[in-house]
Design an enzyme around this catalytic site. Structure first.
Site, PDB file in Angstrom:
ATOM      1  N   HIS A 122      -8.324  87.122  18.166  1.00  0.00           N
ATOM      2  CA  HIS A 122      -7.465  87.983  19.088  1.00  0.00           C
ATOM      3  C   HIS A 122      -7.456  87.151  20.476  1.00  0.00           C
ATOM      4  O   HIS A 122      -8.448  86.864  20.970  1.00  0.00           O
ATOM      5  CB  HIS A 122      -7.868  89.310  19.115  1.00  0.00           C
ATOM      6  CG  HIS A 122      -9.561  89.252  19.551  1.00  0.00           C
ATOM      7  ND1 HIS A 122      -9.812  89.633  21.102  1.00  0.00           N
ATOM      8  CD2 HIS A 122     -10.645  89.188  18.971  1.00  0.00           C
ATOM      9  CE1 HIS A 122     -10.896  89.698  21.046  1.00  0.00           C
ATOM     10  NE2 HIS A 122     -11.624  89.439  19.831  1.00  0.00           N
ATOM     11  N   ASP A 124      -6.327  89.112  23.152  1.00  0.00           N
ATOM     12  CA  ASP A 124      -6.884  90.012  24.286  1.00  0.00           C
ATOM     13  C   ASP A 124      -8.369  89.754  24.609  1.00  0.00           C
ATOM     14  O   ASP A 124      -9.286  89.555  23.725  1.00  0.00           O
ATOM     15  CB  ASP A 124      -6.394  91.356  24.106  1.00  0.00           C
ATOM     16  CG  ASP A 124      -7.060  91.855  22.744  1.00  0.00           C
ATOM     17  OD1 ASP A 124      -7.238  91.100  21.671  1.00  0.00           O
ATOM     18  OD2 ASP A 124      -7.554  93.110  22.907  1.00  0.00           O
ATOM     19  N   ASP A 157     -15.191  85.360  23.202  1.00  0.00           N
ATOM     20  CA  ASP A 157     -14.590  86.471  22.502  1.00  0.00           C
ATOM     21  C   ASP A 157     -13.061  86.660  22.985  1.00  0.00           C
ATOM     22  O   ASP A 157     -12.919  87.551  23.934  1.00  0.00           O
ATOM     23  CB  ASP A 157     -15.363  87.774  22.600  1.00  0.00           C
ATOM     24  CG  ASP A 157     -15.082  88.908  22.151  1.00  0.00           C
ATOM     25  OD1 ASP A 157     -14.201  88.845  21.221  1.00  0.00           O
ATOM     26  OD2 ASP A 157     -15.491  90.039  22.645  1.00  0.00           O
ATOM     27  N   GLU A 191      -6.897  93.914  19.644  1.00  0.00           N
ATOM     28  CA  GLU A 191      -8.336  93.935  18.904  1.00  0.00           C
ATOM     29  C   GLU A 191      -9.209  94.793  19.742  1.00  0.00           C
ATOM     30  O   GLU A 191      -9.737  95.745  19.240  1.00  0.00           O
ATOM     31  CB  GLU A 191      -8.738  92.633  18.485  1.00  0.00           C
ATOM     32  CG  GLU A 191      -9.747  92.686  17.718  1.00  0.00           C
ATOM     33  CD  GLU A 191     -11.394  93.218  18.201  1.00  0.00           C
ATOM     34  OE1 GLU A 191     -12.264  93.485  17.644  1.00  0.00           O
ATOM     35  OE2 GLU A 191     -11.353  92.618  19.521  1.00  0.00           O
ATOM     36  N   GLU A 192      -9.257  94.615  21.107  1.00  0.00           N
ATOM     37  CA  GLU A 192     -10.511  95.349  21.717  1.00  0.00           C
ATOM     38  C   GLU A 192     -10.076  96.515  21.801  1.00  0.00           C
ATOM     39  O   GLU A 192     -11.198  97.269  22.417  1.00  0.00           O
ATOM     40  CB  GLU A 192     -10.276  94.739  23.213  1.00  0.00           C
ATOM     41  CG  GLU A 192     -10.987  93.025  23.393  1.00  0.00           C
ATOM     42  CD  GLU A 192     -12.462  92.731  22.824  1.00  0.00           C
ATOM     43  OE1 GLU A 192     -12.961  93.909  22.427  1.00  0.00           O
ATOM     44  OE2 GLU A 192     -13.040  91.663  22.943  1.00  0.00           O
ATOM     45  N   ASP A 218     -11.810  85.880  10.050  1.00  0.00           N
ATOM     46  CA  ASP A 218     -11.716  86.564  11.353  1.00  0.00           C
ATOM     47  C   ASP A 218     -12.845  86.184  12.344  1.00  0.00           C
ATOM     48  O   ASP A 218     -13.845  85.706  11.739  1.00  0.00           O
ATOM     49  CB  ASP A 218     -11.589  88.241  11.085  1.00  0.00           C
ATOM     50  CG  ASP A 218     -11.140  88.925  12.344  1.00  0.00           C
ATOM     51  OD1 ASP A 218     -10.894  88.214  13.489  1.00  0.00           O
ATOM     52  OD2 ASP A 218     -10.923  90.071  12.357  1.00  0.00           O
ATOM     53  N   HIS A 461     -18.589  90.758  26.479  1.00  0.00           N
ATOM     54  CA  HIS A 461     -18.118  91.863  27.300  1.00  0.00           C
ATOM     55  C   HIS A 461     -18.949  92.063  28.581  1.00  0.00           C
ATOM     56  O   HIS A 461     -19.100  93.107  29.088  1.00  0.00           O
ATOM     57  CB  HIS A 461     -18.352  93.216  26.267  1.00  0.00           C
ATOM     58  CG  HIS A 461     -17.426  93.267  25.220  1.00  0.00           C
ATOM     59  ND1 HIS A 461     -16.941  94.426  24.569  1.00  0.00           N
ATOM     60  CD2 HIS A 461     -16.735  92.414  24.702  1.00  0.00           C
ATOM     61  CE1 HIS A 461     -16.274  94.142  23.483  1.00  0.00           C
ATOM     62  NE2 HIS A 461     -16.132  92.703  23.714  1.00  0.00           N
TER      63      HIS A 461
END
Length: 498
Positions: A122, A124, A157, A191-192, A218, A461
């Site tokens: 992903h 995003d 990520d 995804e987030e 994934d 994050h």
């Protein structure tokens, strides 16, 4: 009597010696399997170009906010345009379909009789925590490359995964590679925040087209370096399942009143006792199934003493469980975890609340489910003044087959890139888009072929997310090897090109 004592002592010593011999023999036999047929690859890549492309991808502020009003749609559109322009050979050879703002590529295979596979990531990212910008050593969306390190949100990520796959496919196209199986590439835009409009919509499209994948790959775990307790070697943890989650409100009620005349117990004190009881009585767990397989594989690479414990679980099981439960990392692999996250009570400092609420998040192990966790918590804390309300959640995924060819191909590819490393099936303790893609895949694996060290964990994050140029290049080689193994048979391995 003396003879009886002497015979008993001799028997006891004999038993101890026998147990000791069994323990030693089992420990000596608890070693890594031989992989003499696996040779490390020598794939020449332009690492500076790889790094520049990842850095460029990081500069797009493709942030997923929980509230849609914060989304900058132009950044997402610009990222898609950039990917198309930066990888012209890939976009010429593969068919691209946009599903909302997620990208779905189809790389047609030579043999339609073979089930296709999917590689996904992903693009995003999560927001930068307001006020934390000054804590970054490099600006979070700068994509700066300093001393061989690429900095910025998405470096781990998961823009490294997206760009890594794009680079790997481009490399294989340049080598004239033609997959036997059809390969889908999917790059999600949400995804987030759950992936419903990205991976969810793509999964619905694949269902509509009658596509059933042999396996999907994934984001998920990594090649761990110094993260797994007691293990000095690198470890590729290929996640074969991911936890679910459920959020419960623990609600305490009371008559309320003025704080100047407090009763012996009120809603807050009752709630505190309930939360303490939850913390003191974690959901039962322990080794078994996937956890046993993972630790059996990993422990073979540990020092002699640690190997001895895992090789003799019949004797040391309680010790192992106690030690693993004491670490937050390994405890999360053994059971459904309990995390109180939010509290609410009175509206004023001198008012006793009539209702106090603790919100508790549980990450559900595959052995449990939403209902069983709600039942467990209710039985543990419910009373005349305490009730349990469910906010909703999702069950854990199915556990994919770690004896299937897809898993074996990923494992072999990692050994070809990183050498004789530990490889084990793992459990993803967070969530991924595989909760969607797993609906159309026989097996769903979750793994990024990059090295992750302990000091990298705060980047997820958090602050100072980064990846080294050399590490990113290694991961690209990992994706190349995985893709080059998707033949029904492998007479030639492109990864052996020097």
């Amino acid at each position: 009597m003396k003879k009886l004592i002497r015979n008993t002592a001799v028997a006891l010593v004999t038993v101890i010696i026998a147990i000791g011999a069994i323990v030693i023999i089992r420990t000596l036999n608890h070693t890594p399997p031989p992989y003499s047929d696996v040779a490390q690859v020598n794939i020449q890549l332009n690492e500076a170009k790889l790094a520049a492309n990842l850095a460029a991808a990081i500069r797009f502020k493709t942030v997923s906010y929980q509230a849609s009003k914060g989304k900058q749609n132009l950044e997402f559109s610009n990222f898609i345009d950039w990917a198309v322009a930066t990888y012209p050979q890939l976009n010429e050879a593969l068919a691209l379909k946009l599903v909302n703002q997620s990208m779905l590529y189809k790389w047609q295979g030579a043999n339609d009789a073979l089930k296709p596979i999917l590689l996904t990531g992903h693009y995003d990212v999560v927001p930068v925590i307001p006020g934390s910008e000054t804590k970054w050593q490099q600006p979070p969306f700068s994509g700066n490359i300093v001393d061989g390190v690429i900095w910025g949100r998405g470096a781990l990520d998961d823009k490294s995964g997206v760009v890594g796959i794009l680079q790997a496919v481009t490399y294989l196209l340049e080598q004239g590679f033609q997959p036997q199986r059809t390969v889908y590439l999917s790059f999600g835009h949400d995804e987030e925040i759950g992936g419903r409009n990205g991976a969810g919509a793509i999964t619905a499209l694949l269902k509509e087209q009658g596509v059933q994948l042999a396996w999907s790959l994934d984001e998920g775990s990594f090649v761990f370096d110094g993260i797994f307790p007691g293990l000095d070697a690198l470890m590729a943890s290929i996640n074969v399942a991911e936890k679910g989650s459920i959020t419960l409100d623990i609600v305490a009620t009371a008559p309320g009143g003025h704080s100047s005349m407090p009763p012996q117990n009120n809603a807050v004190s009752d709630l505190a006792k309930a939360i303490t009881k939850l913390q003191d009585n974690p959901v039962p767990g322990g080794l078994g199934g996937l956890s046993t397989e993972m630790f059996d594989n990993v422990s073979r690479y540990m020092p002699f003493t640690m190997r001895g414990l895992f090789a003799n679980q019949w004797l040391f099981g309680p010790v192992i469980d106690q030690q693993l439960s004491a670490s937050a990392t390994t405890n999360a692999m053994l059971r459904t975890t309990t995390a109180p996250t939010m509290l609410s009570g009175s509206v004023k400092t001198n008012v006793l609340p009539i209702e106090a609420i603790a919100t508790v998040n549980f990450r559900i192990h595959p052995r449990d489910n939403k209902q069983s966790i709600e039942d467990y918590v209710t039985a543990l804390v419910a009373s005349d003044t305490i009730s349990v309300r469910a906010r909703g959640g999702i069950n854990a995924s199915a556990v994919s087959d770690w004896n299937a060819k897809g898993y074996a191909d990923i494992a072999q590819s990692m050994r070809e890139v990183y050498g004789d490393i530990a490889v084990a099936p793992g459990l993803m303790i967070a969530g991924s888009d595989s909760k969607h893609y797993g609906q159309v895949a026989d097996n769903a694996y979750r793994f990024n072929p990059f090295i992750l060290a302990a000091e990298d964990l705060t980047g997820f994050h958090g602050t100072n997310e980064k990846i080294s140029v050399a590490n990113f290049a290694k991961g690209v080689r990992g994706y190349i090897q995985i893709l080059s193994l998707i033949h029904i048979s492998e007479p030639t391995r492109l990864g052996m090109i020097s």
